[in-house]
Design an enzyme around this catalytic site. Structure first.
Site, PDB file in Angstrom:
ATOM      1  N   ASP A  10      -2.641  -7.150  31.459  1.00 44.60           N
ATOM      2  CA  ASP A  10      -1.683  -6.834  32.505  1.00 44.60           C
ATOM      3  C   ASP A  10      -2.466  -5.997  33.530  1.00 44.60           C
ATOM      4  O   ASP A  10      -3.439  -5.338  33.174  1.00 44.60           O
ATOM      5  CB  ASP A  10      -0.525  -6.026  31.917  1.00 44.60           C
ATOM      6  CG  ASP A  10       0.396  -5.500  32.986  1.00 44.60           C
ATOM      7  OD1 ASP A  10       0.863  -6.315  33.803  1.00 44.60           O
ATOM      8  OD2 ASP A  10       0.638  -4.275  33.015  1.00 44.60           O
TER       9      ASP A  10
HETATM   10 MG   LIG Z   1       2.393  -3.375  33.887  1.00 46.17          MG
END
Ligand SMILES: [Mg+2]
Length: 235
Positions: A10
């Protein structure tokens, strides 16, 4: 368990300090629009509204465009700002977000080390394409990572299994049990990893106590702890 050979990163709040980017970009955009309403209180209000919108999207209740514009419409209504500005405001805000590159400590070095170590590394992000393309180019991450998966391109958002199906179709020769997702969001990254049947590592720098029923396989406070997790057994 197979050896991990692929890392799905991420970006926002994991490799990069998104809170800082967001704060700077928000302030800048308010300035640019000539809106004097910006204050720390407004920022906190925005933060709560924003979080609520993203969670609703992760639960499939609203779409991404509804998140992006709706959060500002709601904020503007509270502060007596013309809600017709929300869409354009968001576009300018995204551009500023894309220009705000702030890595967490050791993040870039770690990605470089894993590259030397032969790991396949991909970005998996729900951030807007407008902001992420800019941010990944400006930071140089797009030249180090093997693949970038932005939900707007993929056509699905994390945590949907379809998002990860697209990832695995694209990277080829990697099985889900050879991959790990590293992310700061339990509802999109960790739940997404679980939906995809891959291992999950929750980046929790503040040591937040989680009150959701989503259990990550690993939890780390510092990104460098990932090295220990990925070290081959018996090493
Ligand atoms: Mg994030």
């Amino acid at each position: 368990m197979s050896q991990i050979r692929a890392i799905l990163w991420d970006i926002d709040g994991t490799l990069m300090d998104f809170a800082l980017s967001e704060r700077n970009a928000l302030q800048q955009t308010f300035q640019e629009f000539g809106l004097p309403a910006y204050s720390e209180e407004l920022r906190q209000e925005y933060s709560l509204i924003n979080k609520r919108y993203w969670t609703a999207m992760e639960l499939g209740k609203i779409t991404k465009p509804q998140v992006l514009v709706g959060r500002f419409q709601e904020l503007f209504e509270i502060y007596g700002i013309d809600i017709a500005l929300a869409e354009e405001f968001n576009t300018v805000f995204q551009l500023h977000i894309g220009d705000e590159v702030h890595f967490f400590p050791n993040a870039m070095e770690l990605v470089r080390d894993f590259k030397s170590g032969g790991y396949l590394q991909c970005a998996v992000t729900n951030g807007t394409k407008l902001a992420q393309d800019r941010k990944l180019a400006k930071s140089g991450l797009n030249r180090i990572l093997d693949y970038v998966f932005i939900s707007e391109d993929v056509g699905f958002e994390k945590p949907s299994a379809d998002f990860f199906r697209t990832v695995f179709r694209s990277i080829g020769h990697y099985q889900p049990d050879e991959a790990i997702i590293v992310g700061d969001s339990l509802t999109s990254d960790i739940q997404g990893g679980k939906n995809a049947g891959i291992r999950t590592c929750w980046f929790n720098p503040q040591g937040m106590v989680q009150n959701l029923d989503i259990q990550p396989d690993f939890e780390i406070r510092k990104l460098t702890e990932l090295k220990r997790i990925l070290r081959p057994a018996g090493d």
